[in-house]
Scaffold this motif. Sequence first.
Motif, PDB file in Angstrom:
ATOM      1  N   THR A  72       0.830  -1.203   0.000  1.00 32.21           N
ATOM      2  CA  THR A  72       0.000   0.000   0.000  1.00 32.21           C
ATOM      3  C   THR A  72       0.872   1.264   0.000  1.00 32.21           C
ATOM      4  O   THR A  72       0.353   2.361   0.180  1.00 32.21           O
ATOM      5  CB  THR A  72      -0.944   0.018   1.214  1.00 32.21           C
ATOM      6  OG1 THR A  72      -0.158  -0.057   2.408  1.00 32.21           O
ATOM      7  CG2 THR A  72      -1.930  -1.138   1.161  1.00 32.21           C
ATOM      8  N   THR A  73       2.178   1.094  -0.178  1.00 28.74           N
ATOM      9  CA  THR A  73       3.100   2.237  -0.179  1.00 28.74           C
ATOM     10  C   THR A  73       3.987   2.194  -1.433  1.00 28.74           C
ATOM     11  O   THR A  73       4.060   1.180  -2.118  1.00 28.74           O
ATOM     12  CB  THR A  73       3.997   2.224   1.081  1.00 28.74           C
ATOM     13  OG1 THR A  73       4.734   0.997   1.112  1.00 28.74           O
ATOM     14  CG2 THR A  73       3.164   2.341   2.355  1.00 28.74           C
ATOM     15  N   ASP A  74       4.678   3.312  -1.687  1.00 27.75           N
ATOM     16  CA  ASP A  74       5.548   3.443  -2.865  1.00 27.75           C
ATOM     17  C   ASP A  74       6.703   2.446  -2.827  1.00 27.75           C
ATOM     18  O   ASP A  74       7.173   2.054  -1.756  1.00 27.75           O
ATOM     19  CB  ASP A  74       6.163   4.844  -2.935  1.00 27.75           C
ATOM     20  CG  ASP A  74       5.139   5.932  -3.178  1.00 27.75           C
ATOM     21  OD1 ASP A  74       3.973   5.604  -3.474  1.00 27.75           O
ATOM     22  OD2 ASP A  74       5.516   7.116  -3.075  1.00 27.75           O
ATOM     23  N   VAL A  75       7.163   2.083  -4.022  1.00 29.34           N
ATOM     24  CA  VAL A  75       8.387   1.296  -4.183  1.00 29.34           C
ATOM     25  C   VAL A  75       9.431   2.229  -4.773  1.00 29.34           C
ATOM     26  O   VAL A  75       9.169   2.909  -5.765  1.00 29.34           O
ATOM     27  CB  VAL A  75       8.154   0.087  -5.133  1.00 29.34           C
ATOM     28  CG1 VAL A  75       9.459  -0.636  -5.421  1.00 29.34           C
ATOM     29  CG2 VAL A  75       7.132  -0.866  -4.532  1.00 29.34           C
ATOM     30  N   ALA A  99       4.507   4.470  -7.780  1.00 30.97           N
ATOM     31  CA  ALA A  99       3.484   4.954  -6.855  1.00 30.97           C
ATOM     32  C   ALA A  99       2.756   3.807  -6.171  1.00 30.97           C
ATOM     33  O   ALA A  99       2.635   2.711  -6.724  1.00 30.97           O
ATOM     34  CB  ALA A  99       2.492   5.831  -7.601  1.00 30.97           C
ATOM     35  N   ALA A 100       2.255   4.077  -4.972  1.00 25.43           N
ATOM     36  CA  ALA A 100       1.576   3.059  -4.169  1.00 25.43           C
ATOM     37  C   ALA A 100       0.432   2.397  -4.927  1.00 25.43           C
ATOM     38  O   ALA A 100       0.257   1.182  -4.855  1.00 25.43           O
ATOM     39  CB  ALA A 100       1.056   3.681  -2.873  1.00 25.43           C
ATOM     40  N   ASN A 101      -0.328   3.179  -5.699  1.00 28.13           N
ATOM     41  CA  ASN A 101      -1.466   2.601  -6.410  1.00 28.13           C
ATOM     42  C   ASN A 101      -1.033   1.729  -7.592  1.00 28.13           C
ATOM     43  O   ASN A 101      -1.849   1.022  -8.164  1.00 28.13           O
ATOM     44  CB  ASN A 101      -2.445   3.682  -6.859  1.00 28.13           C
ATOM     45  CG  ASN A 101      -1.828   4.652  -7.849  1.00 28.13           C
ATOM     46  OD1 ASN A 101      -0.622   4.683  -8.062  1.00 28.13           O
ATOM     47  ND2 ASN A 101      -2.671   5.484  -8.434  1.00 28.13           N
ATOM     48  N   GLN A 102       0.248   1.755  -7.965  1.00 24.89           N
ATOM     49  CA  GLN A 102       0.781   0.904  -9.038  1.00 24.89           C
ATOM     50  C   GLN A 102       1.741  -0.167  -8.518  1.00 24.89           C
ATOM     51  O   GLN A 102       2.214  -0.998  -9.279  1.00 24.89           O
ATOM     52  CB  GLN A 102       1.530   1.774 -10.064  1.00 24.89           C
ATOM     53  CG  GLN A 102       0.624   2.717 -10.829  1.00 24.89           C
ATOM     54  CD  GLN A 102      -0.357   1.963 -11.702  1.00 24.89           C
ATOM     55  OE1 GLN A 102      -0.006   1.005 -12.381  1.00 24.89           O
ATOM     56  NE2 GLN A 102      -1.611   2.365 -11.668  1.00 24.89           N
TER      57      GLN A 102
END
Length: 183
Positions: A72-75, A99-102
């Motif tokens: 649920t967080t950025d990589v 981004a977290a959503n990706q």
Amino acid sequence: MKLAYTVFVLAFLIVSCGSDNDDDIIKQDLPEYKLILGGQDDLLSTGMSFPNTDPNAVSISKPFTIKGEDLTTDVTISISNHFQLSLNNTNFTNTITIAANQSNNQTTVYVRYSPDETVKTDVDGVVTITNNQAENISFTVKGKTTLGNIINYLTFDKERLANGAAINSIQEKLLRYMMMSQI
């Protein structure tokens, strides 16, 4: 006396059955935070290598894929100096963020070797993939640098090649030789 014994057995069965089911329910509800590296089976063990590249030039790019599970967080992906990363194989930099959503989608990342004029040897580096929920991943990258230019000059037997004047002298002798052989 018989009544107390029956109550004890019944209470033991209820407690033991309830605890096994509770553990299974808790295990199923916990997310499995992971980063999964793909694209090359041996990437973690052997790394990624780039062929001879001239200083101030760039190598061909090589892809790998990364995918998260339950993130649920950025990589964040970063790389050592003289190497670059890109998400579109066009715009390269030393650090990129998914981004977290990706972060749970499979994403292709491109890597290239980019030595500058200060590089005088082959370069070893590291790609580091981080996320605050999952275990970090890293692998090595290796770039070969073209070291110096090799210039071949045609000389006469036992002719010394010491400086520019000698080169001009050799060219004049070669030109005279070629003219004389045409007569």
